[in-house]
Design an enzyme around this catalytic site. Structure first.
Site, PDB file in Angstrom:
ATOM      1  N   LYS A  22       0.827  -1.212   0.000  1.00  0.00           N
ATOM      2  CA  LYS A  22       0.000   0.000   0.000  1.00  0.00           C
ATOM      3  C   LYS A  22       0.858   1.257   0.000  1.00  0.00           C
ATOM      4  O   LYS A  22       0.641   2.173  -0.795  1.00  0.00           O
ATOM      5  CB  LYS A  22      -0.914  -0.001   1.239  1.00  0.00           C
ATOM      6  CG  LYS A  22      -1.615   1.319   1.484  1.00  0.00           C
ATOM      7  CD  LYS A  22      -2.504   1.282   2.706  1.00  0.00           C
ATOM      8  CE  LYS A  22      -1.853   1.751   3.978  1.00  0.00           C
ATOM      9  NZ  LYS A  22      -1.609   3.195   4.084  1.00  0.00           N
ATOM     10  N   ASP A 304       4.508   0.660  12.131  1.00  0.00           N
ATOM     11  CA  ASP A 304       3.336  -0.015  11.573  1.00  0.00           C
ATOM     12  C   ASP A 304       3.246  -1.489  11.991  1.00  0.00           C
ATOM     13  O   ASP A 304       2.288  -2.170  11.641  1.00  0.00           O
ATOM     14  CB  ASP A 304       3.332   0.086  10.034  1.00  0.00           C
ATOM     15  CG  ASP A 304       2.916   1.472   9.568  1.00  0.00           C
ATOM     16  OD1 ASP A 304       2.513   2.297  10.404  1.00  0.00           O
ATOM     17  OD2 ASP A 304       3.005   1.734   8.347  1.00  0.00           O
ATOM     18  N   ARG A 396      -9.087  -0.490   4.412  1.00  0.00           N
ATOM     19  CA  ARG A 396      -8.300   0.565   3.758  1.00  0.00           C
ATOM     20  C   ARG A 396      -6.946   0.026   3.301  1.00  0.00           C
ATOM     21  O   ARG A 396      -6.442   0.438   2.266  1.00  0.00           O
ATOM     22  CB  ARG A 396      -8.042   1.718   4.744  1.00  0.00           C
ATOM     23  CG  ARG A 396      -9.192   2.666   4.920  1.00  0.00           C
ATOM     24  CD  ARG A 396      -8.739   3.853   5.749  1.00  0.00           C
ATOM     25  NE  ARG A 396      -7.414   4.265   5.325  1.00  0.00           N
ATOM     26  CZ  ARG A 396      -6.473   4.782   6.100  1.00  0.00           C
ATOM     27  NH1 ARG A 396      -6.704   4.973   7.369  1.00  0.00           N
ATOM     28  NH2 ARG A 396      -5.297   5.118   5.621  1.00  0.00           N
TER      29      ARG A 396
HETATM   30  C1  UD1 Z   1       4.147   6.999   6.621  1.00  0.00           C
HETATM   31  C2  UD1 Z   1       3.318   5.765   6.365  1.00  0.00           C
HETATM   32  C3  UD1 Z   1       2.731   5.259   7.684  1.00  0.00           C
HETATM   33  C4  UD1 Z   1       3.842   5.050   8.715  1.00  0.00           C
HETATM   34  C5  UD1 Z   1       4.694   6.297   8.833  1.00  0.00           C
HETATM   35  C6  UD1 Z   1       5.917   6.101   9.722  1.00  0.00           C
HETATM   36  C7  UD1 Z   1       2.512   6.124   4.101  1.00  0.00           C
HETATM   37  C8  UD1 Z   1       1.358   6.431   3.207  1.00  0.00           C
HETATM   38  N1  UD1 Z   1       2.259   6.121   5.423  1.00  0.00           N
HETATM   39  O1  UD1 Z   1       3.271   8.018   7.134  1.00  0.00           O
HETATM   40  O2  UD1 Z   1       2.080   4.029   7.419  1.00  0.00           O
HETATM   41  O3  UD1 Z   1       3.257   4.776   9.975  1.00  0.00           O
HETATM   42  O4  UD1 Z   1       5.179   6.703   7.546  1.00  0.00           O
HETATM   43  O5  UD1 Z   1       6.689   5.057   9.258  1.00  0.00           O
HETATM   44  O6  UD1 Z   1       3.609   5.854   3.649  1.00  0.00           O
HETATM   45  N2  UD1 Z   1       5.888  14.832  10.919  1.00  0.00           N
HETATM   46  C9  UD1 Z   1       5.905  16.186  11.189  1.00  0.00           C
HETATM   47  N3  UD1 Z   1       5.787  17.056  10.148  1.00  0.00           N
HETATM   48  C10 UD1 Z   1       5.661  16.650   8.855  1.00  0.00           C
HETATM   49  C11 UD1 Z   1       5.653  15.268   8.586  1.00  0.00           C
HETATM   50  C12 UD1 Z   1       5.774  14.381   9.643  1.00  0.00           C
HETATM   51  O7  UD1 Z   1       6.011  16.598  12.348  1.00  0.00           O
HETATM   52  O8  UD1 Z   1       5.562  17.493   7.960  1.00  0.00           O
HETATM   53  C13 UD1 Z   1       5.999  13.854  12.030  1.00  0.00           C
HETATM   54  C14 UD1 Z   1       4.765  12.962  12.174  1.00  0.00           C
HETATM   55  O9  UD1 Z   1       3.753  13.583  12.935  1.00  0.00           O
HETATM   56  C15 UD1 Z   1       5.356  11.738  12.839  1.00  0.00           C
HETATM   57  C16 UD1 Z   1       6.753  11.646  12.202  1.00  0.00           C
HETATM   58  O10 UD1 Z   1       7.039  12.946  11.704  1.00  0.00           O
HETATM   59  O11 UD1 Z   1       5.471  11.943  14.224  1.00  0.00           O
HETATM   60  C17 UD1 Z   1       6.880  10.644  11.094  1.00  0.00           C
HETATM   61  O12 UD1 Z   1       5.808  10.825  10.185  1.00  0.00           O
HETATM   62  P1  UD1 Z   1       5.919  10.468   8.639  1.00  0.00           P
HETATM   63  O13 UD1 Z   1       7.110   9.616   8.362  1.00  0.00           O
HETATM   64  O14 UD1 Z   1       5.762  11.718   7.847  1.00  0.00           O
HETATM   65  O15 UD1 Z   1       4.610   9.583   8.441  1.00  0.00           O
HETATM   66  P2  UD1 Z   1       3.743   9.534   7.140  1.00  0.00           P
HETATM   67  O16 UD1 Z   1       4.621   9.783   5.954  1.00  0.00           O
HETATM   68  O17 UD1 Z   1       2.507  10.350   7.306  1.00  0.00           O
END
Ligand code: UD1
Length: 416
Positions: A22, A304, A396
């Site tokens: 996914k 995850d 999902r």
């Molecule tokens: C992706 C995965 C999700 C997984 C996560 C962490 C996808 C579609 N989803 O989510 O399944 O659980 O990686 O491995 O690939 N953060 C900020 N600011 C930002 C972006 C992130 O503060 O602009 C923080 C988030 O709140 C979190 C951390 O950084 O605490 C990591 O998040 P991130 O790696 O961005 O997760 P996703 O990409 O949303």
């Protein structure tokens, strides 16, 4: 609302084919926006998030023709540069259209995702990175409105490792003017899969899989054919389910090289694991031993998989400590596991689990995707019947999970 009814106690046994990932499929589908040519993707998983992404891309004008386990995407006639709130709220990965739209068309309007069950999850790093590449960004009426004549290469250092942040900026940089360097970039295998697809489309990217990615922008990308990688989280979920039930299963079309941390923890729990080519066989002949887990960005233990290991630990021999360092509120499954008789104490981002001999079936509620998988595993080992409510979360991100579990001998059925 659909539910799953699980009669606990059956050992999983047999072979299961692992679906396309996914979290690789979603960004790769968005990469189709970067070219006017056909992008043919195979091994796309059949699940709600993929269908939602298809719907979003179609609303923008992308033409999609689907064949079994694959589809061709053509973004030659995109006329709506927007991801509306009702799409982003159901699937946060919709934020991944922001970079490609801005890079190719010079404009994008994407709803800000709100908070979600596992934490606040802001997208400030995506926005800051695009601003560093010269984009004008305004937040208006809950939307990110971004414009740029042509994005410019920049040196961007992430404060935190962000998977979709790295992916969004990598896609934007592929069509930017000049060189972009992403420092403290995510090293997740799904980031590498997206980069490989972009490279097949003509992008110039180096350093993927390390924490520094360099992208030399090009003026256009062309069509390609690409096969989405196997889902490592689905793989891990089935392996934990087999370990918890004391079963023996073989995953086919899986990859062990991207699951090392998870496989090590399963071995520590007492499982024997044999890897050959694209097969992984796990056998558990004893009650699992409790294992400590600490989540962190790849290559460390994936957030995850945290909830699924929590389910395993609830029935394990001994006590364990699970520390969640990525999301601030990712213990929503704890309350539900307690309803099955699990003994878990939570303090901040740490859960302490005292393994018990037996869980007891009850009605429980899924709160997010991976928490749902954890509850299903708990239901498979609990005595009597467990009803898991709100399984739309599960649909999902898992392809036909109850059919796959049934084929492995689980007593599980969907209540409509
Ligand atoms: C992706 C995965 C999700 C997984 C996560 C962490 C996808 C579609 N989803 O989510 O399944 O659980 O990686 O491995 O690939 N953060 C900020 N600011 C930002 C972006 C992130 O503060 O602009 C923080 C988030 O709140 C979190 C951390 O950084 O605490 C990591 O998040 P991130 O790696 O961005 O997760 P996703 O990409 O949303």
């Amino acid at each position: 609302m659909q539910k799953l009814a699980i009669q606990g106690g059956a050992r999983l046994n047999g072979e299961v084919r692992i679906s396309g990932a996914k979290n690789a499929a979603l960004p790769i589908m968005c990469a189709s926006l970067l070219s006017a040519d056909d992008l043919y993707l195979s091994n796309l998983p059949d699940m709600h998030d993929v269908a939602t992404m298809e719907k979003l891309l179609q609303q923008m004008g992308v033409r999609i023709s689907t064949v079994a386990r694959g589809a061709t995407f053509n973004a030659g006639q995109v006329d709506k540069l927007e991801a509306p709130y009702d799409m982003v709220k159901t699937m946060r990965a919709a934020i991944l259209v922001l970079g490609p739209l801005l890079a190719r068309f010079g404009e994008a309007r994407v709803s800000l995702p709100g908070g979600c069950a596992i934490g606040s999850r802001p997208v400030d790093l995506h926005i800051k990175g695009l601003q560093a590449m010269g984009a004008e960004i305004h937040i208006e009426h809950g939307y990110i409105h971004a414009t740029a004549k042509r994005l410019k290469g920049a040196r961007i250092s992430f404060d935190l490792v962000s998977v979709t942040g790295t992916e969004n900026l990598m896609m934007a940089a592929a069509l930017a003017d000049g060189v972009t360097t992403l420092e403290n970039a995510a090293r997740e295998p799904e980031v590498v899969d997206l980069a490989n697809c972009l490279i097949a489309m003509g992008a110039k990217i180096s350093g993927v899989g390390s924490d520094t990615i360099t992208i030399q922008g090009v003026s256009s990308l062309h069509g390609a054919q690409y096969r989405v990688m196997p889902d490592r989280i689905e793989s891990g979920t089935f392996l934990v389910a087999a370990a918890a039930t004391g079963g023996k299963i073989t995953l086919s079309e899986a990859r062990a090289d991207i699951l090392e941390n998870v496989l090590d923890k399963l071995r520590e729990a007492g499982a024997s694991i044999v890897v050959s080519d694209s097969h992984i066989t796990l056998e558990m002949l004893r009650r699992p031993k409790a294992v400590n887990v600490r989540t962190a960005p790849y290559p460390a233990f994936p957030t995850d998989m945290q909830a699924q290991f929590m389910a395993l630990n609830t029935i394990a021999e001994g006590s364990s400590v699970v520390v969640e360092t990525i999301f601030e509120n990712r213990f929503m499954h704890v309350q539900e596991l307690r309803r099955l008789g699990a003994q878990i104490e939570v303090e901040g981002n740490t859960a302490i689990i005292k393994g018990c001999a037996q869980l007891e079936g009850a009605t429980i509620m899924a709160t997010d995707l991976r928490a749902s998988a954890c509850l299903v595993i708990a239901g498979l080992v609990a005595q009597g019947e467990t009803i898991v409510d709100r399984i739309y979360h599960l649909d999902r991100g898992y392809e036909h999970i109850e059919a796959k579990l049934s084929a492995l001998g689980a007593q599980i059925r969907r209540l409509k």
